[in-house]
Design an enzyme around this catalytic site. Structure first.
Site, PDB file in Angstrom:
ATOM      1  N   LYS A 118       0.868  -1.185   0.000  1.00  0.00           N
ATOM      2  CA  LYS A 118       0.000   0.000   0.000  1.00  0.00           C
ATOM      3  C   LYS A 118       0.893   1.219   0.000  1.00  0.00           C
ATOM      4  O   LYS A 118       2.021   1.169   0.506  1.00  0.00           O
ATOM      5  CB  LYS A 118      -0.871   0.026   1.260  1.00  0.00           C
ATOM      6  CG  LYS A 118      -2.126   0.832   1.092  1.00  0.00           C
ATOM      7  CD  LYS A 118      -3.158   0.022   0.328  1.00  0.00           C
ATOM      8  CE  LYS A 118      -4.517   0.632   0.323  1.00  0.00           C
ATOM      9  NZ  LYS A 118      -5.507  -0.394  -0.040  1.00  0.00           N
TER      10      LYS A 118
HETATM   11  N1  GLU Z   1      -7.191  -0.171  -3.202  1.00  0.00           N
HETATM   12  C1  GLU Z   1      -7.929  -1.356  -3.455  1.00  0.00           C
HETATM   13  C2  GLU Z   1      -7.981  -2.253  -2.232  1.00  0.00           C
HETATM   14  O1  GLU Z   1      -7.867  -1.799  -1.116  1.00  0.00           O
HETATM   15  C3  GLU Z   1      -7.475  -2.078  -4.712  1.00  0.00           C
HETATM   16  C4  GLU Z   1      -6.020  -2.455  -4.754  1.00  0.00           C
HETATM   17  C5  GLU Z   1      -5.598  -2.969  -6.128  1.00  0.00           C
HETATM   18  O2  GLU Z   1      -6.405  -3.046  -7.031  1.00  0.00           O
HETATM   19  O3  GLU Z   1      -4.410  -3.271  -6.256  1.00  0.00           O
HETATM   20  O4  GLU Z   1      -8.207  -3.432  -2.331  1.00  0.00           O
END
Ligand code: GLU
Length: 430
Positions: A118
Site C-alpha cells: 500500500k
Molecule cells: N485499493 C484497493 C484495495 O484496497 C485495490 C487495490 C488494487 O487493485 O491493487 O483493495
C-alpha cells in the site's frame, strides 16, 4: 490479549485505535488457530520493507511545498506486491502498514498471485488544482521508480486517487523506461490499457458477497424486502449502492463525509448519484431525511455496508448497531473489540479482505490483459469476478465450520495459511 507491536526506529509504538494495531490483533487471533512454526508466524507479522519520502511540489502561485509519501511492501511471497495508493490528509505510516498487510491476506484469500502493498501521500487532493495534482503525482511516481515494476510491485487507486492519477503514474514510469508500460499500474482509464469493469469492480464484488452471505444465513432471500445502509459514497460505496439498487435491494440510507440521507422506503440511487455529481453533496436530496454518520451506522436495516474509513465500528457504537449483517466494503472498518460484541449479538460480519476483494481481482485481470496485450469484454470480466468471489466465499464458510470460528477469522486463516505454506515450500534464503 497483549499485542506486541513491531516498530521501526523512527516510530513510537502505534496509538490506540491504530489501524495497524487492529491488523496485528486480527493476525494474532488467526494464527493462534494455525499449526505452523513460531518463526514463520513472526515473519508474517512484519512488513518486508517500508519506504518514506519527502518531496517538493511547485504550487500554481510559484511557491514550493513539501509533501510526505509512503509505500509499504508487506509481503512478496505469493508474487509481486499489489495495492492501492491513498491521497488523504489522514495518511500515516501506521495506516499504510495495516493496509499493506490486509492486501497480503486479501490477495491470498481470493487466490490471486500477489503479495500485499500500500502507498499514500499525506495530502488533501481537493486542496490542489488539477495541474498541482499532476505534478505531485509525477514527482511521487518518480520517487517510487526503484520500488515498482510490472513484476515487482503494482500500484492501483484507493481513497483520493483516480484513473487519471494512475494514467500520470503510468506515463511517468513509461517516460523513464522509454516505452509504454501499461502493466505498471491498474485502475487506468480503459483507452490506455485499463480493464472493462474495473471502476465498478469493488462495489459490485461487495454486493456479490452480500448476496452470498444472505443466502448462507437465510437459505433464500427477497432483495426487495432487504434494506441496505451504506456509509461512504466514493467509488466503492456509490457503485455498491448502484449495483444493489439494480438487483432490487432497498438502499434506505447512504452518506458521504458531510453526512447522510435516509428514506425507509428506499432511495432512488441513480437519482442520488446524479444529485451527488451535480451538488458535490448528498444533503438536500428530495424525499429524504438528513442523518449524521453516527446516526447512519445505527439505523435499523438488514445489511450495513461501511464503505468509508478504518475504525468506524468500535466498542462504543457496536452495542447500538441494529443491522443484522455487516458487509465490510472499507478496509478495517471494525475494531477487534467490536467484533466480539457483534459476534455475541449474532450480527454476521462479512470481512473486508473477502468482501472488498473485487477491486484487486479486476486489477489482477487488468494486469493479465496488459501483459498479454489481449483485452476482454465486460461480461467476461464480471463472469470471472463473480466466480472467484463465490468460490472464495464458500471456501471461507467451510474454513469457519472446520475451525469453529467467525468469518473474519476464517478468511484470515485461509489467507495466512496460503502465504505460510508458500513460504515453507520456498524456504528461507539463504
Ligand atoms: N485499493 C484497493 C484495495 O484496497 C485495490 C487495490 C488494487 O487493485 O491493487 O483493495
Amino acid at each position: 490479549m497483549v499485542v506486541a507491536i513491531p516498530t521501526t526506529p523512527d516510530q513510537s509504538p502505534v496509538q490506540e485505535l491504530s489501524a495497524y494495531k487492529t491488523a496485528l490483533a486480527q493476525y494474532d487471533r488467526a494464527v493462534a488457530h494455525i499449526d505452523i512454526d513460531d518463526g514463520v508466524k513472526e515473519f508474517m507479522r512484519y512488513p518486508r520493507r517500508e519506504f518514506a519520502v519527502n518531496f517538493p511540489v511547485r504550487r500554481d502561485d510559484n511557491s514550493v511545498e513539501m509533501f510526505t509519501g509512503y509505500r509499504v511492501h508487506h509481503s512478496t511471497v505469493m508474487g509481486p506486491s499489489k495495492g492501492g495508493l491513498r491521497y488523504s490528509s489522514h495518511v500515516t505510516l501506521d495506516e499504510i502498514r495495516a493496509l499493506a498487510m490486509w492486501m497480503t491476506w486479501k490477495c491470498a484469500v481470493v487466490n490471486i498471485p500477489y503479495g500485499g502493498a500500500k502507498g499514500g501521500v499525506v495530502v488533501d487532493p481537493k486542496s490542489l488544482s488539477e495541474r498541482e495534482l499532476e505534478r505531485l503525482t509525477r514527482r511521487y511516481a518518480s520517487e517510487l521508480i526503484p520500488l515498482i515494476s510490472p513484476h515487482s510491485d503494482i500500484p492501483a487507486p484507493d481513497m483520493g486517487t483516480t484513473p487519471q492519477v494512475m494514467a500520470w503514474i503510468m506515463d511517468t514510469y513509461s517516460m523513464h523506461a522509454g516505452y509504454s508500460v501499461p502493466a505498471i499500474v491498474t485502475g487506468k482509464p480503459i483507452h490506455i490499457g485499463g480493464s472493462e469493469g474495473r471502476i465498478e469492480a469493488t462495489g459490485r464484488g461487495v454486493v456479490v458477497a452480500m448476496a452470498e452471505a444472505l443466502r448462507f444465513k437465510h437459505g433464500h432471500f427477497d432483495a426487495t424486502e432487504t434494506s441496505v445502509v451504506i456509509q461512504g459514497f466514493g467509488n466503492v460505496g456509490s457503485n455498491a449502492a448502484a449495483h444493489a439498487h439494480s438487483l432490487g435491494f432497498k438502499v434506505v440510507a447512504v452518506s458521504d463525509v458531510s453526512g447522510g440521507i435516509y428514506n425507509p422506503d428506499g432511495l432512488d440511487i441513480p437519482e442520488v448519484r446524479k444529485y451527488h455529481a451535480e451538488n458535490g453533496a448528498l444533503e438536500g436530496f428530495p424525499n429524504s431525511q438528513a442523518v449524521t454518520n453516527t446516526e447512519l451506522l445505527q439505523l435499523p436495516c438488514d445489511v450495513l455496508i461501511p464503505a468509508a474509513l478504518e475504525n468506524q465500528i468500535t466498542a462504543d457504537n457496536a452495542p447500538k448497531i441494529r443491522a443484522k449483517m455487516i458487509v465490510e466494503a472499507a478496509n478495517g472498518p471494525t475494531v477487534p473489540e467490536a467484533d466480539d460484541i457483534l459476534n455475541e449479538r449474532d450480527v454476521l460480519i462479512v470481512p473486508d479482505i473477502l468482501a472488498n476483494a473485487g477491486g484487486v481481482i479486476v486489477s489482477y485481470f487488468e494486469w493479465v490483459q496488459d501483459l498479454q496485450a489481449f483485452f476482454w469484454d465486460v461480461d467476461e470480466v464480471y463472469r470471472r469476478l463473480e466466480r472467484i468471489m463465490i468460490d472464495a466465499f464458500n471456501a471461507m464458510v467451510r474454513t469457519s465450520e472446520k475451525y469453529e470460528v467467525d468469518l473474519r477469522m476464517a478468511a484470515q486463516i485461509m489467507g495466512i495459511r496460503r502465504v505460510a505454506d508458500a513460504m515453507i515450500t520456498r524456504g528461507f534464503y539463504p
